[in-house]
Design a protein around this motif. Structure first.
Motif, PDB file in Angstrom:
ATOM      1  N   MET A   1       9.512   8.262  12.552  1.00 33.13           N
ATOM      2  CA  MET A   1       8.900   6.915  11.921  1.00 33.13           C
ATOM      3  C   MET A   1       7.784   7.409  10.989  1.00 33.13           C
ATOM      4  O   MET A   1       6.963   8.048  11.674  1.00 33.13           O
ATOM      5  N   VAL A   2       7.891   6.674   9.861  1.00 37.00           N
ATOM      6  CA  VAL A   2       6.628   6.827   8.832  1.00 37.00           C
ATOM      7  C   VAL A   2       5.330   6.197   9.495  1.00 37.00           C
ATOM      8  O   VAL A   2       5.700   4.956   9.915  1.00 37.00           O
ATOM      9  N   LYS A   3       4.237   6.802   9.635  1.00 37.58           N
ATOM     10  CA  LYS A   3       2.997   6.302  10.200  1.00 37.58           C
ATOM     11  C   LYS A   3       2.580   5.117   9.262  1.00 37.58           C
ATOM     12  O   LYS A   3       2.843   4.985   8.096  1.00 37.58           O
ATOM     13  N   ASP A   4       2.136   3.921   9.927  1.00 40.34           N
ATOM     14  CA  ASP A   4       1.580   2.887   9.420  1.00 40.34           C
ATOM     15  C   ASP A   4       0.332   3.509   8.195  1.00 40.34           C
ATOM     16  O   ASP A   4      -0.498   4.434   8.662  1.00 40.34           O
ATOM     17  N   ARG A   5       0.210   2.654   7.343  1.00 41.51           N
ATOM     18  CA  ARG A   5      -1.020   2.948   6.601  1.00 41.51           C
ATOM     19  C   ARG A   5      -0.978   4.164   5.809  1.00 41.51           C
ATOM     20  O   ARG A   5      -1.744   4.658   5.194  1.00 41.51           O
ATOM     21  N   THR A   6       0.114   4.849   5.700  1.00 39.74           N
ATOM     22  CA  THR A   6       0.523   5.734   4.616  1.00 39.74           C
ATOM     23  C   THR A   6       1.106   5.158   3.599  1.00 39.74           C
ATOM     24  O   THR A   6       1.623   4.566   3.529  1.00 39.74           O
ATOM     25  N   TYR A   7       1.189   5.930   2.504  1.00 33.30           N
ATOM     26  CA  TYR A   7       1.605   5.504   1.297  1.00 33.30           C
ATOM     27  C   TYR A   7       2.060   6.614   0.268  1.00 33.30           C
ATOM     28  O   TYR A   7       1.710   7.763   0.187  1.00 33.30           O
ATOM     29  N   ILE A   8       2.971   6.039  -0.509  1.00 30.79           N
ATOM     30  CA  ILE A   8       3.222   6.854  -1.970  1.00 30.79           C
ATOM     31  C   ILE A   8       2.829   6.034  -3.143  1.00 30.79           C
ATOM     32  O   ILE A   8       3.005   4.930  -3.343  1.00 30.79           O
ATOM     33  N   HIS A   9       2.121   6.891  -4.084  1.00 33.94           N
ATOM     34  CA  HIS A   9       1.699   6.260  -5.466  1.00 33.94           C
ATOM     35  C   HIS A   9       2.517   6.673  -6.253  1.00 33.94           C
ATOM     36  O   HIS A   9       2.642   7.769  -6.732  1.00 33.94           O
ATOM     37  N   ILE A  10       3.204   5.602  -7.059  1.00 38.04           N
ATOM     38  CA  ILE A  10       4.049   5.746  -8.224  1.00 38.04           C
ATOM     39  C   ILE A  10       3.152   5.610  -9.539  1.00 38.04           C
ATOM     40  O   ILE A  10       3.091   4.441  -9.513  1.00 38.04           O
ATOM     41  N   GLU A  11       2.965   6.307 -10.379  1.00 36.73           N
ATOM     42  CA  GLU A  11       2.352   6.211 -11.651  1.00 36.73           C
ATOM     43  C   GLU A  11       3.487   5.817 -12.778  1.00 36.73           C
ATOM     44  O   GLU A  11       4.629   6.247 -12.615  1.00 36.73           O
ATOM     45  N   SER A  12       3.217   4.971 -13.742  1.00 38.60           N
ATOM     46  CA  SER A  12       4.041   4.535 -14.457  1.00 38.60           C
ATOM     47  C   SER A  12       4.748   5.856 -15.433  1.00 38.60           C
ATOM     48  O   SER A  12       6.009   5.741 -15.679  1.00 38.60           O
ATOM     49  N   TRP A  13       3.922   6.884 -15.501  1.00 43.91           N
ATOM     50  CA  TRP A  13       4.321   7.923 -16.288  1.00 43.91           C
ATOM     51  C   TRP A  13       5.338   8.498 -15.657  1.00 43.91           C
ATOM     52  O   TRP A  13       6.482   9.210 -16.396  1.00 43.91           O
TER      53      TRP A  13
END
Length: 98
Positions: A1-13
């Motif tokens: 299970m992916v831990k809460d409050r983690t993220y992936i940031h996708i930039e427009s480029w």
């Protein structure tokens, strides 16, 4: 299970310049987040990546192979101190404009 409050940031480029599929975009962004300082590497497992992306291991393996073939990801394979084969990944930024 992916831990809460983690993220992936996708930039427009990442989307505009690389033209990646959804799965490849998520994988690239994940690895970029860990390796963007130019010194660190992503060391997450195939299972970790599959959990984040929400797909099976084979999909991850196939998409990672495509990213490596395109030159967007560098894969480094080594044997660790416990004699276990491991991989580390670095995202390649295609231009200095970002």
């Amino acid at each position: 299970m992916v831990k809460d409050r983690t993220y992936i940031h996708i930039e427009s480029w990442m989307r505009n310049e690389l033209g990646l599929s959804d799965t490849q975009l998520m994988l690239y962004a994940m690895i970029y987040g860990f390796s963007m300082d130019g010194e660190s590497e992503f060391s997450g497992s195939i299972n970790y990546m599959a959990e984040w992306v929400g797909c099976c291991r084979n999909t991850i393996v196939n998409n990672m192979a495509q990213l490596i073939e395109k030159g967007y990801i560098i894969k480094r394979t080594f044997v660790d101190a416990h004699n276990v084969k491991a991989c580390r990944y670095v995202a390649v930024v295609p231009s200095a404009n970002f």
